[in-house]
Design an enzyme around this catalytic site. Structure first.
Site, PDB file in Angstrom:
ATOM      1  N   GLY C  40       0.840  -1.195   0.000  1.00 12.73           N
ATOM      2  CA  GLY C  40       0.000   0.000   0.000  1.00 12.73           C
ATOM      3  C   GLY C  40       0.872   1.241   0.000  1.00 12.73           C
ATOM      4  N   CYS C  46      -0.234   3.672  10.813  1.00 13.20           N
ATOM      5  CA  CYS C  46      -0.044   4.843  11.658  1.00 13.20           C
ATOM      6  C   CYS C  46      -0.181   6.137  10.876  1.00 13.20           C
ATOM      7  N   LYS C  55      -5.167  11.910  15.278  1.00 12.79           N
ATOM      8  CA  LYS C  55      -4.740  13.060  16.081  1.00 12.79           C
ATOM      9  C   LYS C  55      -5.085  14.382  15.390  1.00 12.79           C
ATOM     10  N   GLY C 143       2.076  -5.895   9.991  1.00 11.24           N
ATOM     11  CA  GLY C 143       1.123  -5.098  10.773  1.00 11.24           C
ATOM     12  C   GLY C 143      -0.201  -5.742  11.104  1.00 11.24           C
ATOM     13  N   ILE C 183      -8.676   3.426  20.888  1.00  9.78           N
ATOM     14  CA  ILE C 183      -9.266   3.882  19.624  1.00  9.78           C
ATOM     15  C   ILE C 183     -10.727   4.274  19.810  1.00  9.78           C
ATOM     16  N   GLU C 186     -10.925   7.583  21.650  1.00  3.12           N
ATOM     17  CA  GLU C 186     -10.514   8.722  20.828  1.00  3.12           C
ATOM     18  C   GLU C 186     -11.623   9.126  19.855  1.00  3.12           C
ATOM     19  N   HIS C 439       7.300  27.490  36.353  1.00  8.94           N
ATOM     20  CA  HIS C 439       6.010  27.992  36.824  1.00  8.94           C
ATOM     21  C   HIS C 439       5.514  29.052  35.866  1.00  8.94           C
TER      22      HIS C 439
HETATM   23  C1  LIG Z   1       4.330  40.415  34.088  1.00  9.64           C
HETATM   24  C2  LIG Z   1       5.156  39.379  34.778  1.00  9.64           C
HETATM   25  C3  LIG Z   1       5.114  38.069  34.330  1.00  9.64           C
HETATM   26  C4  LIG Z   1       5.876  37.094  34.959  1.00  9.64           C
HETATM   27  N1  LIG Z   1       5.784  35.810  34.500  1.00  9.64           N
HETATM   28  C5  LIG Z   1       6.495  34.846  35.118  1.00  9.64           C
HETATM   29  C6  LIG Z   1       6.380  33.492  34.699  1.00  9.64           C
HETATM   30  O1  LIG Z   1       5.618  33.147  33.810  1.00  9.64           O
HETATM   31  N2  LIG Z   1       7.127  32.570  35.329  1.00  9.64           N
HETATM   32  C7  LIG Z   1       7.984  32.903  36.337  1.00  9.64           C
HETATM   33  O2  LIG Z   1       8.636  32.017  36.860  1.00  9.64           O
HETATM   34  N3  LIG Z   1       8.093  34.172  36.766  1.00  9.64           N
HETATM   35  C8  LIG Z   1       7.369  35.143  36.179  1.00  9.64           C
HETATM   36  N4  LIG Z   1       7.478  36.435  36.632  1.00  9.64           N
HETATM   37  C9  LIG Z   1       8.397  36.712  37.723  1.00  9.64           C
HETATM   38  C10 LIG Z   1       7.803  36.373  39.084  1.00  9.64           C
HETATM   39  O3  LIG Z   1       6.577  37.007  39.241  1.00  9.64           O
HETATM   40  C11 LIG Z   1       8.776  36.781  40.183  1.00  9.64           C
HETATM   41  O4  LIG Z   1      10.021  36.192  39.946  1.00  9.64           O
HETATM   42  C12 LIG Z   1       8.291  36.337  41.553  1.00  9.64           C
HETATM   43  O5  LIG Z   1       7.045  36.881  41.837  1.00  9.64           O
HETATM   44  C13 LIG Z   1       9.306  36.750  42.611  1.00  9.64           C
HETATM   45  O6  LIG Z   1       8.859  36.348  43.852  1.00  9.64           O
HETATM   46  P1  LIG Z   1       9.317  37.130  45.154  1.00  9.64           P
HETATM   47  O7  LIG Z   1       8.696  36.403  46.303  1.00  9.64           O
HETATM   48  O8  LIG Z   1      10.762  37.319  45.169  1.00  9.64           O
HETATM   49  O9  LIG Z   1       8.698  38.582  45.023  1.00  9.64           O
HETATM   50  P2  LIG Z   1       7.222  39.112  44.857  1.00  9.64           P
HETATM   51  O10 LIG Z   1       6.381  38.119  44.190  1.00  9.64           O
HETATM   52  O11 LIG Z   1       7.353  40.441  44.268  1.00  9.64           O
HETATM   53  O12 LIG Z   1       6.681  39.180  46.331  1.00  9.64           O
HETATM   54  C14 LIG Z   1       7.154  40.109  47.257  1.00  9.64           C
HETATM   55  C15 LIG Z   1       6.055  40.366  48.235  1.00  9.64           C
HETATM   56  O13 LIG Z   1       6.567  41.133  49.281  1.00  9.64           O
HETATM   57  C16 LIG Z   1       5.598  42.081  49.673  1.00  9.64           C
HETATM   58  N5  LIG Z   1       6.287  43.177  50.329  1.00  9.64           N
HETATM   59  C17 LIG Z   1       7.190  44.041  49.803  1.00  9.64           C
HETATM   60  N6  LIG Z   1       7.608  44.887  50.735  1.00  9.64           N
HETATM   61  C18 LIG Z   1       6.970  44.588  51.878  1.00  9.64           C
HETATM   62  C19 LIG Z   1       6.993  45.101  53.197  1.00  9.64           C
HETATM   63  N7  LIG Z   1       7.760  46.130  53.507  1.00  9.64           N
HETATM   64  N8  LIG Z   1       6.213  44.542  54.125  1.00  9.64           N
HETATM   65  C20 LIG Z   1       5.420  43.494  53.830  1.00  9.64           C
HETATM   66  N9  LIG Z   1       5.368  42.964  52.586  1.00  9.64           N
HETATM   67  C21 LIG Z   1       6.133  43.508  51.636  1.00  9.64           C
HETATM   68  C22 LIG Z   1       4.938  42.473  48.394  1.00  9.64           C
HETATM   69  O14 LIG Z   1       3.662  43.000  48.638  1.00  9.64           O
HETATM   70  C23 LIG Z   1       4.911  41.161  47.657  1.00  9.64           C
HETATM   71  O15 LIG Z   1       3.697  40.471  47.880  1.00  9.64           O
HETATM   72  C24 LIG Z   1       6.705  37.434  36.043  1.00  9.64           C
HETATM   73  C25 LIG Z   1       6.740  38.743  36.503  1.00  9.64           C
HETATM   74  C26 LIG Z   1       5.979  39.704  35.890  1.00  9.64           C
HETATM   75  C27 LIG Z   1       6.024  41.090  36.394  1.00  9.64           C
HETATM   76  C1  LIG Z   2      -7.202   4.463  14.574  1.00 11.48           C
HETATM   77  C2  LIG Z   2      -5.838   4.147  15.085  1.00 11.48           C
HETATM   78  C3  LIG Z   2      -5.184   5.067  15.869  1.00 11.48           C
HETATM   79  C4  LIG Z   2      -3.902   4.805  16.332  1.00 11.48           C
HETATM   80  N1  LIG Z   2      -3.274   5.755  17.086  1.00 11.48           N
HETATM   81  C5  LIG Z   2      -2.026   5.512  17.543  1.00 11.48           C
HETATM   82  C6  LIG Z   2      -1.318   6.495  18.274  1.00 11.48           C
HETATM   83  O1  LIG Z   2      -1.792   7.609  18.489  1.00 11.48           O
HETATM   84  N2  LIG Z   2      -0.096   6.208  18.724  1.00 11.48           N
HETATM   85  C7  LIG Z   2       0.483   5.003  18.487  1.00 11.48           C
HETATM   86  O2  LIG Z   2       1.600   4.789  18.923  1.00 11.48           O
HETATM   87  N3  LIG Z   2      -0.147   4.038  17.777  1.00 11.48           N
HETATM   88  C8  LIG Z   2      -1.383   4.266  17.299  1.00 11.48           C
HETATM   89  N4  LIG Z   2      -2.016   3.316  16.558  1.00 11.48           N
HETATM   90  C9  LIG Z   2      -1.334   2.022  16.330  1.00 11.48           C
HETATM   91  C10 LIG Z   2      -0.315   2.122  15.210  1.00 11.48           C
HETATM   92  O3  LIG Z   2      -0.918   2.627  14.055  1.00 11.48           O
HETATM   93  C11 LIG Z   2       0.276   0.761  14.954  1.00 11.48           C
HETATM   94  O4  LIG Z   2       0.800   0.240  16.152  1.00 11.48           O
HETATM   95  C12 LIG Z   2       1.391   0.804  13.938  1.00 11.48           C
HETATM   96  O5  LIG Z   2       0.948   1.306  12.721  1.00 11.48           O
HETATM   97  C13 LIG Z   2       1.980  -0.587  13.749  1.00 11.48           C
HETATM   98  O6  LIG Z   2       3.005  -0.542  12.788  1.00 11.48           O
HETATM   99  P1  LIG Z   2       3.372  -1.827  11.929  1.00 11.48           P
HETATM  100  O7  LIG Z   2       4.521  -1.418  11.102  1.00 11.48           O
HETATM  101  O8  LIG Z   2       3.521  -2.982  12.800  1.00 11.48           O
HETATM  102  O9  LIG Z   2       2.093  -2.133  11.061  1.00 11.48           O
HETATM  103  P2  LIG Z   2       1.273  -1.225   9.959  1.00 11.48           P
HETATM  104  O10 LIG Z   2       1.430   0.188  10.290  1.00 11.48           O
HETATM  105  O11 LIG Z   2      -0.034  -1.846   9.940  1.00 11.48           O
HETATM  106  O12 LIG Z   2       2.110  -1.489   8.664  1.00 11.48           O
HETATM  107  C14 LIG Z   2       2.095  -2.702   8.009  1.00 11.48           C
HETATM  108  C15 LIG Z   2       2.325  -2.436   6.556  1.00 11.48           C
HETATM  109  O13 LIG Z   2       2.544  -3.663   5.896  1.00 11.48           O
HETATM  110  C16 LIG Z   2       1.912  -3.607   4.651  1.00 11.48           C
HETATM  111  N5  LIG Z   2       1.655  -4.986   4.221  1.00 11.48           N
HETATM  112  C17 LIG Z   2       0.850  -5.896   4.814  1.00 11.48           C
HETATM  113  N6  LIG Z   2       0.912  -7.051   4.143  1.00 11.48           N
HETATM  114  C18 LIG Z   2       1.776  -6.873   3.116  1.00 11.48           C
HETATM  115  C19 LIG Z   2       2.242  -7.695   2.081  1.00 11.48           C
HETATM  116  N7  LIG Z   2       1.841  -8.941   1.959  1.00 11.48           N
HETATM  117  N8  LIG Z   2       3.112  -7.174   1.199  1.00 11.48           N
HETATM  118  C20 LIG Z   2       3.515  -5.897   1.294  1.00 11.48           C
HETATM  119  N9  LIG Z   2       3.107  -5.078   2.259  1.00 11.48           N
HETATM  120  C21 LIG Z   2       2.240  -5.574   3.160  1.00 11.48           C
HETATM  121  C22 LIG Z   2       0.652  -2.826   4.901  1.00 11.48           C
HETATM  122  O14 LIG Z   2       0.185  -2.244   3.693  1.00 11.48           O
HETATM  123  C23 LIG Z   2       1.147  -1.789   5.880  1.00 11.48           C
HETATM  124  O15 LIG Z   2       1.553  -0.617   5.230  1.00 11.48           O
HETATM  125  C24 LIG Z   2      -3.289   3.569  16.038  1.00 11.48           C
HETATM  126  C25 LIG Z   2      -3.949   2.634  15.237  1.00 11.48           C
HETATM  127  C26 LIG Z   2      -5.202   2.921  14.763  1.00 11.48           C
HETATM  128  C27 LIG Z   2      -5.880   1.921  13.896  1.00 11.48           C
END
Ligand SMILES: Cc1cc2nc3c(=O)[nH]c(=O)nc-3n(C[C@H](O)[C@H](O)[C@H](O)COP(=O)(O)OP(=O)(O)OC[C@H]3O[C@@H](n4cnc5c(N)ncnc54)[C@H](O)[C@@H]3O)c2cc1C
Ligand SMILES: Cc1cc2nc3c(=O)[nH]c(=O)nc-3n(C[C@H](O)[C@H](O)[C@H](O)COP(=O)(O)OP(=O)(O)OC[C@H]3O[C@@H](n4cnc5c(N)ncnc54)[C@H](O)[C@@H]3O)c2cc1C
EC number: 1.8.1.4
Lengths: 55, 462, 462
Positions: C40, C46, C55, C143, C183, C186, C439
């Site tokens: 085929g 797969c 998928k 297969g 299957i 899904e 985080h």
């Molecule tokens: C827009 C934005 C997006 C971010 N996104 C991410 C992310 O996705 N992932 C990530 O890992 N980090 C991210 N960060 C960074 C993260 O927020 C900081 O690293 C983290 O909050 C630091 O923690 P901290 O405890 O040191 O300080 P803070 O979180 O700033 O906490 C300090 C605390 O102390 C308090 N405080 C200050 N002074 C006093 C006081 N005198 N008396 C009592 N309380 C006081 C404050 O009120 C505050 O609550 C982001 C930051 C921003 C601004």
């Molecule tokens: C709906 C569905 C969803 C799936 N989803 C996943 C998934 O998300 N993740 C995952 O890991 N697995 C998934 N699988 C399983 C995965 O598809 C199989 O495990 C994988 O294809 C097996 O590989 P294979 O090479 O053993 O066989 P096949 O993929 O079946 O290949 C065998 C091949 O041999 C050929 N063949 C057969 N007889 C002959 C012959 N006499 N001469 C020449 N050629 C021949 C066929 O034409 C075919 O191409 C799914 C299966 C199905 C049905």
């Protein structure tokens, strides 16, 4: 990262964690018998070796 | 723990943001008596003005984009616009839910929460609400606030910070964003999805300049495609009000007009007037200086979070807060490897990384010892399904561990969890390659990249 | 490699699906001369009838749901329906793009691709298109196809298999899905999002019955909330045509009517009439039997993928194909730990797991040695932002490694990459807990679960 990260792993271990445990305990992995699939050194293997070092 | 005058807490924490509350929760868990002093809302910047509200906006933006592009997936829909009130309601509900959860957590762990503005009054006490709270240890965690530069007054109306941007009750027609770092790029992404004409002004040669250059370039390409404008190597020289908005000029002679200017050039520590210097805490430009165990020069005082000059991220605050609590409780602690902290910019597309950039790796190991590999998401089934473009770039020490993972693409931020294990556990490419990833998934791309780096690419050309 | 009569290939592979093409690509990469025979389309089930098209449908379904619920995020939109032609175009474009990529890859690696139906003609040859293709090694990779049961004739019209469901050019009003495995669930998820009234009929007590019972229950709860109906412990007893559709009856006396019946009760191996038995290959109910190195009882013949009685997943096929190629090329190979294979059901919500279920762990280690922990996604910021519910359940050997990770929630399938490292690298909870996750992210939930298991929950009650 410790510079040791650059050292090539010549011995097959099941995971980097095993390598690290060995390194932290100064264990030479080449001296550790592996009981995992195909002689892979597993976590238990290093732990055992650390408990009672190979002579 | 009753909060009467005679109480001496094991730990008194000033500031209830990510760093402060993590220290409080972990300390209480370890049996320490803890007082947590917060002048605003528990959760701090991250929960109320940072991570969480921005990510809610970014998700609303994603929904807007998907709705707009629904037809490309066979879904018939009409996008009619953004209901900014609805967006805020959604965002505020998310924040409120998490806020409630956090309050419950702090209460259940028996942390003494004190609402009020505190001030360090000795090396073992904080004054708040006219009361002296004594502690064997003090943790400073007062965080940070948006920074500005001379000649740039944030008026909260046309010239705003992220604090204001998060509450804006209308959608501007156009916006200039000063600063192309994480916060700037996230707002650019949200606003563009909301229909705003956005221009980023960045002094450095690249957007997200702390990332590997490859990631910056990919983000720039994606932003260009989305119609987000940016001026790089353009240093701000001045801003003036126009009839309806603002005009920003740059040192290299550009002049840009828009409805609003968002200043996102960084955040400065909150430390002035809080008694830190008076009590002898060593500081540098407002930051509290600490060693790798987050100890200040004063034996009883530690500091964590945005207040100390490490990466300004919420989970850095968590990690630092936990470390301090454990150290005070007498547990053995290991210094944080800051390179091992995952970093995510949640824009569309997302930028995520952990470990060293190529440039840093070359600096650290020498050019001939550094190997890199790029895997294009075009070969990744799930990314194709999401219609996203991007790459994974791996940085490896020759014959050694993977020391950097840099990713760009929709939803790639979630892959940094796996990447984080790879970096921090010092995995060899072959050790990752050995594990065949789920098909079809974006995590598979990380697997394929390691297969390729291990010399056995599956779904990629050799 | 020219394909003339005198050529003896190092490897002749019968079947160009996930298992076969992975063996071919890896073999060629290692310098083997490879013939790949496919009747085929390269890519097999797969790519053309499995993982990828399903998928794509699931993503279209996600877009439909997001569009419908856009107002909850402050996005104004009207959902007008599904344009099934548009859905198919999107899906077919995804498949076509990946198909082209795969063809290019096979060509560039210098694999001899032979289009035609092959048949094993000796222990070292396959006959195809009237020609005999000789190989020092043969890899069987033919297969699987959808299976049915006696009394249930798949007519391709009202009683269909996944092959037909993927091409259905209309959206039925109602559907019965026989089989609540991956299957079935899904398709139930896709159809419900497309507006179909769906009922799953499953003989076992739970949906996705191979998963940890907790995951099954969470999926059932979510499906119930979505209005997907299901009859558990209900064994199919018969089907009859009605005026407009079908009526299915079950052994426990239920009778359900719908427009169509999707039979998703499993897939059977493709092996009849292909000469396997004649050449002495040991088989069991159509499956080719292999040892842990994927060797059949015939020294020159290996078998991989759905044809052998291991987990029927594409990435299992990849792993097996790669292992066989490496073994034939003389590399040292390690048997696959099938428990360490990540498993994802891409429904809404997703179900993902790696390692042992609690039940299996108890069987293997004894009840008193097994510790479990559940972390509710309600405490996870990013999940809240996505408005998804779910849980992560960890299974640990007391004082030892994490041996099972079971997750339910939107997009949680992507977390199985990290979970896979945790399981396969035998990580202790504390080793994961040590690494503070980004985080806010869903990967953070995995981090929190390990923090809790290590006895130091951060954002969770003790
Ligand atoms: C827009 C934005 C997006 C971010 N996104 C991410 C992310 O996705 N992932 C990530 O890992 N980090 C991210 N960060 C960074 C993260 O927020 C900081 O690293 C983290 O909050 C630091 O923690 P901290 O405890 O040191 O300080 P803070 O979180 O700033 O906490 C300090 C605390 O102390 C308090 N405080 C200050 N002074 C006093 C006081 N005198 N008396 C009592 N309380 C006081 C404050 O009120 C505050 O609550 C982001 C930051 C921003 C601004
Ligand atoms: C709906 C569905 C969803 C799936 N989803 C996943 C998934 O998300 N993740 C995952 O890991 N697995 C998934 N699988 C399983 C995965 O598809 C199989 O495990 C994988 O294809 C097996 O590989 P294979 O090479 O053993 O066989 P096949 O993929 O079946 O290949 C065998 C091949 O041999 C050929 N063949 C057969 N007889 C002959 C012959 N006499 N001469 C020449 N050629 C021949 C066929 O034409 C075919 O191409 C799914 C299966 C199905 C049905």
């Amino acid at each position: 990262v410790a510079p040791a990260a650059a050292a090539p792993a010549v011995v097959a271990v099941i995971s980097p964690l095993v390598r690290r445990i060995a390194r932290e305990h100064g264990l030479d992995l080449a001296q550790v018998p592996g009981t995992g699939p195909d002689g892979l050194i597993t976590r238990r293997d290093v732990e055992r070796a650390i408990e009672r070092p190979v002579e | 723990m009753a909060n009467d005058a005679s109480t001496v807490f094991d730990v008194v924490i000033l500031g209830g943001g990510s760093g402060g509350y993590a220290a409080a929760l972990r300390g209480a868990q370890l049996g320490l008596s803890v007082a947590l002093i917060e002048k605003g809302e528990l959760g701090g910047t991250c929960l109320h003005r940072g991570c969480i509200p921005t990510k809610a906006l970014l998700h609303a933006a994603e929904v807007a984009d998907e709705t707009r592009e629904a037809a490309d997936f066979g879904v018939l829909a009409t996008f009619q616009g953004i209901d900014i009130k609805g967006v805020h309601k959604y965002k505020d509900d998310v924040v409120a839910g998490l806020y409630k959860g956090l309050q419950g957590l702090v209460a259940s762990r028996k942390v003494t929460f004190i609402q009020g503005e505190g001030r360090l009054s000795s090396q073992t006490s904080v004054d708040v609400n006219g009361q002296r709270i004594e502690g064997r240890h003090i943790v400073l965690a007062t965080g940070s606030v948006p920074r500005s530069i001379p000649g740039l007054d944030i008026d909260g109306d046309r010239i705003i910070s992220s604090d204001h941007a998060l509450k804006l009750d209308y959608i501007p027609k156009s916006a200039i964003i000063l600063g192309g770092g994480v916060i700037g790029c996230e707002f650019a992404s949200v606003w563009k999805s909301f229909g705003v004409d956005v221009t980023i002004v960045e002094g450095l040669p690249h957007l997200v300049p702390l990332e590997d250059e490859n990631s910056s370039k990919l983000l720039e390409r994606a932003f260009r495609k989305r119609g987000i404008k940016f001026e790089l190597k353009s240093r701000f020289s001045g801003v003036e009000y126009t009839a309806e908005g603002v005009r920003v000029s740059t040192e290299n002679g550009k002049s840009i007009e828009a409805d609003v200017l968002l200043v996102a050039i960084g955040r400065g520590p909150v430390s002035t007037g809080l008694g830190y210097e008076e009590q002898g805490v060593a500081m540098d430009r407002g930051y509290v200086l600490v060693d790798e165990y987050l100890r200040t020069n004063v034996p009883t005082i530690s500091a964590v979070g945005d207040l100390v000059p490490t990466l300004q991220l919420a989970h850095v605050g968590f990690a630092e807060g936990i470390l301090v609590a454990e150290r005070i409780a007498g547990l053995k602690v290991v210094p944080i490897d800051y390179d091992g902290i995952p970093r995510v910019t949640y824009s569309n597309p997302e930028v995520a990384s952990v470990g060293l950039t190529e440039a840093k790796a070359v600096e650290q190991y020498g050019k001939e010892k550094v190997v890199t590999l790029k895997y294009n998401l075009a070969g990744n089934g799930k990314s194709k399904i999401l219609k996203t473009a991007g790459e994974i770039k791996l940085v490896q020490v020759k014959d050694g561990a993977v020391v950097g993972v840099h990713m760009v693409g929709a939803r790639m931020g979630e892959q940094v969890g796996e990447a984080q294990l790879i970096y921090n556990w010092e995995a060899l490419p072959a050790e990752v390659a050995q594990l065949i990833h789920a098909h079809p998934s974006q995590s598979e791309a990380l697997g394929e990249a390691h297969l390729a780096l291990a010399g056995k690419p599956l779904h990629a050309h050799d």
